[in-house]
Design a protein around this motif. Sequence first.
Motif, PDB file in Angstrom:
ATOM      1  N   UNK A  86      44.923  27.199  44.230  1.00 31.24           N
ATOM      2  CA  UNK A  86      43.473  27.331  44.031  1.00 31.24           C
ATOM      3  C   UNK A  86      42.972  28.661  44.561  1.00 31.24           C
ATOM      4  N   UNK A  87      43.489  29.061  45.704  1.00 29.87           N
ATOM      5  CA  UNK A  87      43.115  30.361  46.282  1.00 29.87           C
ATOM      6  C   UNK A  87      43.510  31.479  45.320  1.00 29.87           C
ATOM      7  N   UNK A  88      44.727  31.422  44.806  1.00 31.67           N
ATOM      8  CA  UNK A  88      45.231  32.407  43.853  1.00 31.67           C
ATOM      9  C   UNK A  88      44.346  32.470  42.610  1.00 31.67           C
ATOM     10  N   UNK A  89      43.949  31.329  42.099  1.00 33.27           N
ATOM     11  CA  UNK A  89      43.095  31.280  40.909  1.00 33.27           C
ATOM     12  C   UNK A  89      41.750  31.953  41.166  1.00 33.27           C
ATOM     13  N   UNK A  90      41.190  31.765  42.343  1.00 28.50           N
ATOM     14  CA  UNK A  90      39.908  32.385  42.654  1.00 28.50           C
ATOM     15  C   UNK A  90      40.035  33.887  42.872  1.00 28.50           C
ATOM     16  N   UNK A  91      41.155  34.337  43.404  1.00 26.55           N
ATOM     17  CA  UNK A  91      41.410  35.775  43.495  1.00 26.55           C
ATOM     18  C   UNK A  91      41.480  36.357  42.084  1.00 26.55           C
TER      19      UNK A  91
END
Length: 141
Positions: free
Chosen positions: A117-122
């Motif tokens: 999820x963090x990667x997707x938001x980056x």
Amino acid sequence: MSMDKIFGIAGTALNAQLTRMNSTASNLANAGTVSTTEQDAFRAKRPVFKALMSEEMTNKGAAYQGGVKVDRMADDTAPPRRVSDPNNPLADKDGYVYQSNVSEVTEMVEMMAAARSYQNNVEVINTARQLMMRTLDISKA
């Protein structure tokens, strides 16, 4: 939607997922702890998120409607494990200790999901930045 809102909403999501990863790391760090009583045994912590759906719900820490914030940290409701270990100095009168209710498998799944999820938001932030740069390039031509 203005660019600052896109960056702000994605930023609130990054903060939420970072909190999720930190709580998972804390849970894993405390997975091997034991206690004398069931009440004192470590219980896994889980962040509870809240979507910021209206202007009244926003504040200085998360000022973007449509974003997310950490509402509170909640204890996992699974009971601690009772294990016979009569040689342990923390054992009760019957020779039992209480282990934390942390499941390493569950925590690893949580950490992988939070990291994704963090990667997707980056990626959202990077895509918005690239679109902004392309718009500037078009306006120069």
